[in-house]
Design a protein around this motif. Sequence first.
Motif, PDB file in Angstrom:
ATOM      1  N   LEU A   1      -7.977   6.185  -5.281  1.00 49.91           N
ATOM      2  CA  LEU A   1      -8.125   5.268  -4.157  1.00 49.91           C
ATOM      3  C   LEU A   1      -8.819   4.003  -4.640  1.00 49.91           C
ATOM      4  O   LEU A   1     -10.025   4.007  -4.876  1.00 49.91           O
ATOM      5  CB  LEU A   1      -8.936   5.915  -3.034  1.00 49.91           C
ATOM      6  CG  LEU A   1      -8.416   7.258  -2.515  1.00 49.91           C
ATOM      7  CD1 LEU A   1      -9.338   7.786  -1.412  1.00 49.91           C
ATOM      8  CD2 LEU A   1      -6.987   7.143  -2.008  1.00 49.91           C
TER       9      LEU A   1
ATOM     10  N   SER B   1     -10.513   0.238  -4.531  1.00 51.68           N
ATOM     11  CA  SER B   1     -11.471  -0.324  -3.587  1.00 51.68           C
ATOM     12  C   SER B   1     -10.767  -1.143  -2.512  1.00 51.68           C
ATOM     13  O   SER B   1      -9.787  -1.844  -2.776  1.00 51.68           O
ATOM     14  CB  SER B   1     -12.474  -1.210  -4.320  1.00 51.68           C
ATOM     15  OG  SER B   1     -13.246  -1.959  -3.406  1.00 51.68           O
ATOM     16  N   THR B   2     -11.272  -1.032  -1.302  1.00 51.45           N
ATOM     17  CA  THR B   2     -10.789  -1.892  -0.217  1.00 51.45           C
ATOM     18  C   THR B   2     -11.665  -3.126  -0.039  1.00 51.45           C
ATOM     19  O   THR B   2     -11.353  -3.989   0.774  1.00 51.45           O
ATOM     20  CB  THR B   2     -10.753  -1.109   1.105  1.00 51.45           C
ATOM     21  OG1 THR B   2     -12.068  -0.600   1.381  1.00 51.45           O
ATOM     22  CG2 THR B   2      -9.776   0.047   1.023  1.00 51.45           C
TER      23      THR B   2
ATOM     24  N   LYS C   1       0.838  -1.197   0.000  1.00 50.83           N
ATOM     25  CA  LYS C   1       0.000   0.000   0.000  1.00 50.83           C
ATOM     26  C   LYS C   1       0.879   1.256   0.000  1.00 50.83           C
ATOM     27  O   LYS C   1       1.980   1.251   0.549  1.00 50.83           O
ATOM     28  CB  LYS C   1      -0.931  -0.002   1.196  1.00 50.83           C
ATOM     29  CG  LYS C   1      -1.970  -1.109   1.181  1.00 50.83           C
ATOM     30  CD  LYS C   1      -2.928  -0.951   2.353  1.00 50.83           C
ATOM     31  CE  LYS C   1      -4.035  -1.994   2.308  1.00 50.83           C
ATOM     32  NZ  LYS C   1      -3.528  -3.362   2.570  1.00 50.83           N
TER      33      LYS C   1
ATOM     34  N   TYR D   1      -4.314   1.041   5.754  1.00 55.13           N
ATOM     35  CA  TYR D   1      -5.536   0.326   5.383  1.00 55.13           C
ATOM     36  C   TYR D   1      -6.065   0.729   4.006  1.00 55.13           C
ATOM     37  O   TYR D   1      -6.937   0.045   3.460  1.00 55.13           O
ATOM     38  CB  TYR D   1      -6.620   0.561   6.439  1.00 55.13           C
ATOM     39  CG  TYR D   1      -6.132   0.316   7.840  1.00 55.13           C
ATOM     40  CD1 TYR D   1      -5.937  -0.981   8.308  1.00 55.13           C
ATOM     41  CD2 TYR D   1      -5.800   1.374   8.681  1.00 55.13           C
ATOM     42  CE1 TYR D   1      -5.451  -1.221   9.577  1.00 55.13           C
ATOM     43  CE2 TYR D   1      -5.317   1.144   9.958  1.00 55.13           C
ATOM     44  CZ  TYR D   1      -5.135  -0.154  10.410  1.00 55.13           C
ATOM     45  OH  TYR D   1      -4.644  -0.378  11.674  1.00 55.13           O
ATOM     46  N   GLN D   2      -5.562   1.827   3.451  1.00 56.87           N
ATOM     47  CA  GLN D   2      -6.054   2.329   2.173  1.00 56.87           C
ATOM     48  C   GLN D   2      -4.882   2.652   1.260  1.00 56.87           C
ATOM     49  O   GLN D   2      -4.045   3.501   1.570  1.00 56.87           O
ATOM     50  CB  GLN D   2      -6.894   3.585   2.377  1.00 56.87           C
ATOM     51  CG  GLN D   2      -7.301   4.296   1.087  1.00 56.87           C
ATOM     52  CD  GLN D   2      -8.306   3.509   0.270  1.00 56.87           C
ATOM     53  OE1 GLN D   2      -9.460   3.347   0.677  1.00 56.87           O
ATOM     54  NE2 GLN D   2      -7.881   3.011  -0.876  1.00 56.87           N
TER      55      GLN D   2
END
Length: 630
Positions: free
Chosen positions: A134, A136-137, A94, A115-116
Amino acid sequence: MTSSAGVERAAGLGERLSAAWGSWGPTMTRNARRVAFVSDRHGTPEVFVQDVVVEGALPEPVRIRLSEDPVIRVTWSSDGEWLAVAIATDGGVKQQVWVVRPDGTDAAQIAGSRYQHAELGPWSRSGHRVVITLPSTEPDQPARAYLVDPVTGDRDDLAVGELIHILDLSVEERLVVLRDGQRGQEFVVAVDRLTDESHALLSDQPDGSAEIAFLRPAPASETSPLVAYVATESGMPRRGLIAQPVGPHGWRGKPRSIIERPDAELESLDADDAGRTLLLGWNVDGRSELDLINTHDASRTAVPDLPGDVVTDPVLSRDGRSVILAVEGPTRPRELWRLDTNALTWTRVTDVPVLPDEPLVEPTLERFTARDGLEITGWLYRAVDRATPEPAADDAAGTVPPGPRSALVHLHGGPESQERPTFSPQHQALAAAGVTVFAPNIRGSSGYGREFVHADDLALRWNALADVVDSARFLVSNGYADRSRVAVEGRSYGGYATLASLAFTPDVFAAGVAVCGMSDFATFYRDTEPWIAVAAATKYGHPVDDAALLASLSPMRAVDDVTAPLLVVHGELDTNVPVGEAHQVVAALRERSHDVEYLELAGEGHEYRRASSRALLVRRMVEFVADRLR
């Protein structure tokens, strides 16, 4: 095989070469008098800024420290007021995006976290707003792209899509050029922010992907205000350049081919602000060539005397008068050079450290025919016999030692990547240890056209794995190795292919080194990042629809058949190919008391960016391979 003292000497050489820093990823101010770039001269990639000096001594670059984490990329805003920097969060997969003034002040993190993942896109073509995307998580959620003001932090919506990457903005920021699609099936579109409509950039797009595109003012001969320049393989056997006239309300003129080559693929593309000059980077059997094209008179100028074999990150100044790029070769790390586009003369921008006083191997490009008749190329690093006099200057390729002969097949990642004559401490150290290295471009590799890069899709992967076996046979039949002394090694997809080769053809290889490779496709799809899983389905297979095929291709289903000693290497923070892929194959082999070693690199993700990690890996690999091939 080299003696124990020789192996230690070779491992030490690999460590010292791993510490040989380089510079890459240049970005310029509008007047091209200053450059920012990435360098690992202090052991970890960081941002540096310096003046571009055409004559005289090289200036000392100014270091800009933002974080302990490795820097991935840096770009300069159009007005020269800001730098945007992509950083690997904790060293993993990441990324964060930071902004900072060129003097190092006002640093701020504007996107990304543990986390992103955040992707750094282009700056607006005037002022200083920067694009971030950004992904997708969560599965089945889209990616979102924004235009961000680094002063206020305000975000304007740009685009939403499954796998979008923003490539360019028109000057007035009305049109957004983006790429979307899964691996090998990428397409480019222009989104009109005023009408909220999107249109394919190529009015007639047959099969084939397009990955690079931007808008520039049209030449006087065009009736449209803008032209989209697209690097694509659509309708061509190899990637070339197409010009697509673009007008208001989604109008598209007839596209025309600017240039394509039967012997090369277009791998990089840039243009000045006026759209008068285009910079084209070609890949010719792994080596680089550059062209300058004048769009007003359609003239083409080949750039002479490149200062190295492989060019990366070429950037054309906004006035078209200069190019700054990174260049490297088998015996010299990456460094920056400047090209004067009028005089066609070169000036060094950065230097490299003094290398160990030992001869390094210049690889040769070899070709052989696979069992089904397809031509395969590869780079051969002949083992150096330290027991005999050093090779003469005109025989820098090395000499195959007498007596027992050992070799290793190295497999690159991707598989849509390519083995090229770059600076490789690993290959040099193994050759110094008496192990000939052959690095083939098995089917699925890039650089050889559309059919070749898709020749391993889905069930065709068995043919790519057959190429690995045929590479070992090439070494044996040409006298570079004894039949019982061939190892196989690879990273990422190459790590998968290494495990698969040991599991499915256990009688071929005497040892293996699998670096961050997949061991089971089911667990890979379950645990990898969502956007990586979605993009990979066209290449490997869909995790549900092609589950039976993926199970048959997974090394874990035949792990009991592995007989060769194995070294497994993985980054602690890898979430591209998650570290569990290594843990499960190592555990399975240890349960049956197999000869398996495991090296986990702390603080590293899928790429090993710290010099200390690379040095540790090279040492362990040289020692392991030399010991198992005695």
